[in-house]
Design a protein around this motif. Structure first.
Motif, PDB file in Angstrom:
ATOM      1  N   GLY A 109       0.734  -1.032  -0.074  1.00  0.00           N
ATOM      2  CA  GLY A 109       0.043   0.043   0.022  1.00  0.00           C
ATOM      3  C   GLY A 109       0.908   1.363   0.089  1.00  0.00           C
ATOM      4  O   GLY A 109       2.189   1.109  -0.048  1.00  0.00           O
ATOM      5  N   ALA A 110       0.112   2.416  -0.161  1.00  0.00           N
ATOM      6  CA  ALA A 110       1.049   3.706  -0.387  1.00  0.00           C
ATOM      7  C   ALA A 110       1.970   3.965   1.017  1.00  0.00           C
ATOM      8  O   ALA A 110       3.277   4.067   0.688  1.00  0.00           O
ATOM      9  CB  ALA A 110      -0.028   4.932  -0.476  1.00  0.00           C
ATOM     10  N   VAL A 111       1.524   3.724   2.245  1.00  0.00           N
ATOM     11  CA  VAL A 111       2.361   4.000   3.393  1.00  0.00           C
ATOM     12  C   VAL A 111       3.283   2.925   3.722  1.00  0.00           C
ATOM     13  O   VAL A 111       4.612   3.307   3.484  1.00  0.00           O
ATOM     14  CB  VAL A 111       1.474   4.032   4.718  1.00  0.00           C
ATOM     15  N   ARG A 112       3.128   1.750   3.387  1.00  0.00           N
ATOM     16  CA  ARG A 112       4.107   0.637   3.615  1.00  0.00           C
ATOM     17  C   ARG A 112       5.251   0.724   2.319  1.00  0.00           C
ATOM     18  O   ARG A 112       6.569   0.591   2.628  1.00  0.00           O
ATOM     19  CB  ARG A 112       3.637  -0.673   3.502  1.00  0.00           C
ATOM     20  N   ALA A 128      -5.323   8.620   9.139  1.00  0.00           N
ATOM     21  CA  ALA A 128      -6.283   7.889   8.641  1.00  0.00           C
ATOM     22  C   ALA A 128      -5.721   6.592   7.907  1.00  0.00           C
ATOM     23  O   ALA A 128      -6.275   5.522   8.040  1.00  0.00           O
ATOM     24  CB  ALA A 128      -6.957   8.560   7.542  1.00  0.00           C
ATOM     25  N   ASP A 129      -4.504   6.766   7.552  1.00  0.00           N
ATOM     26  CA  ASP A 129      -3.873   5.497   6.726  1.00  0.00           C
ATOM     27  C   ASP A 129      -2.666   4.961   7.514  1.00  0.00           C
ATOM     28  O   ASP A 129      -1.654   4.357   7.010  1.00  0.00           O
ATOM     29  CB  ASP A 129      -3.461   6.034   5.284  1.00  0.00           C
ATOM     30  N   ALA A 130      -2.465   5.187   8.855  1.00  0.00           N
ATOM     31  CA  ALA A 130      -1.654   4.843   9.452  1.00  0.00           C
ATOM     32  C   ALA A 130      -1.736   3.282  10.150  1.00  0.00           C
ATOM     33  O   ALA A 130      -0.377   2.864  10.453  1.00  0.00           O
ATOM     34  CB  ALA A 130      -1.344   5.668  10.762  1.00  0.00           C
ATOM     35  N   LEU A 177      -1.552  -0.403   9.274  1.00  0.00           N
ATOM     36  CA  LEU A 177      -1.428  -1.314   8.338  1.00  0.00           C
ATOM     37  C   LEU A 177      -1.757  -2.680   8.473  1.00  0.00           C
ATOM     38  O   LEU A 177      -1.320  -3.324   9.612  1.00  0.00           O
ATOM     39  CB  LEU A 177       0.237  -1.150   7.865  1.00  0.00           C
ATOM     40  N   ASP A 178      -2.200  -3.326   7.677  1.00  0.00           N
ATOM     41  CA  ASP A 178      -2.326  -4.937   7.877  1.00  0.00           C
ATOM     42  C   ASP A 178      -1.514  -5.912   7.536  1.00  0.00           C
ATOM     43  O   ASP A 178      -0.780  -5.686   6.423  1.00  0.00           O
ATOM     44  CB  ASP A 178      -3.811  -5.208   7.077  1.00  0.00           C
TER      45      ASP A 178
END
Length: 245
Positions: free
Chosen positions: A89-92, A196-198, A200-201
């Motif tokens: 994903g974007a953050v990871r 909001a996107d912090a 991570l799965d």
């Protein structure tokens, strides 16, 4: 197997040459990135080398042999190892790309097998998700940009929270240690509001936090092996030239 042996011998020789000129000096992430070491386990498509922990172990041994210290273990070893277990994903992906480039450093909120689940929990509030908990003796936390904290969600699932180390409510207290090649800190979060996107799965089939202590032990063992080999070499050299008076 022969090809891997040759690759490791070449990597070991390069690392020995580079680090021998910096004995006892921490090597910053920009230098490590230029050598390609911070991105060894980062995928090719994220500007890494797409290698494995075997290659990381070679570098860790040489860092120990030359007493270099620095933030390699917290970020390139534990951080990348954990991020590789998460869903893309974007953050990871941004974090992995930044680690490979040497522009981002991370730390992981574990300190021992007993602390594999360090007690961070997430609660849903009117403002959004908030994280609370603590982890003692977190490696390289004092110099990292981002904390990766394995957390328990309100529904009982495991996830990882990515939190800026200078976020309001997150405390990073450096611990004095005898070994100057190590940097340790106690980390605590007091109802810290997450982006909001912090959260991570974990990817399907991932080992979740359980594999991290084993990875940490293996990396520190490689570091200690390098240091022990250097001490043995120095002892043999001394005995060879010593004269009894």
């Amino acid at each position: 197997m022969t090809d891997f042996a040759e690759l490791h011998d070449e990597l070991r020789a390069v690392a020995a040459d580079v680090l021998a000129a910096r004995v006892g000096e921490p090597v910053d992430s920009a230098v490590l990135a230029e050598l390609g070491w911070t991105g060894l386990e980062v995928a090719d498509e994220l500007d890494g080398a797409g290698a494995s922990f075997r290659e990381v172990a070679v570098v860790a041994e040489q860092l120990g042999r030359n007493v270099n210290g620095g933030g390699y273990f917290g970020s390139a070893v534990l951080g990348v190892g954990l991020l590789n277990q998460l869903t893309a994903g974007a953050v990871r992906d941004t974090l992995l790309t930044g680690i490979a480039a040497g522009t981002t450093t991370v730390t992981v909120a574990i300190s021992s097998e007993a602390e594999a689940h360090p007690g961070f929990v997430v609660a849903e509030t009117a403002d959004g998700p908030r994280i609370t908990g603590r982890a003692p003796l977190v490696l390289d936390a004092g110099s990292a940009d981002t904390l990766l904290a394995p957390v328990r969600l309100p529904d009982g699932r495991s996830a990882v929270a990515a939190v800026g180390c200078r976020t309001v409510g997150l405390a990073v207290k450096t611990r004095p240690v005898v070994d100057e090649t190590r940097s340790l800190a106690d980390v605590s979060a007091d109802s810290v509001l997450l982006a909001a996107d912090a959260l991570l799965d974990y990817a399907d089939g991932a080992d979740e936090p359980d594999a991290l202590p084993a990875r940490a032990r293996a990396a520190v063992a490689c570091d200690s092996l390098g240091l022990s080999a250097a001490m043995l070499d120095a002892t043999v050299d001394y005995v060879a030239v010593r004269q009894q008076f």
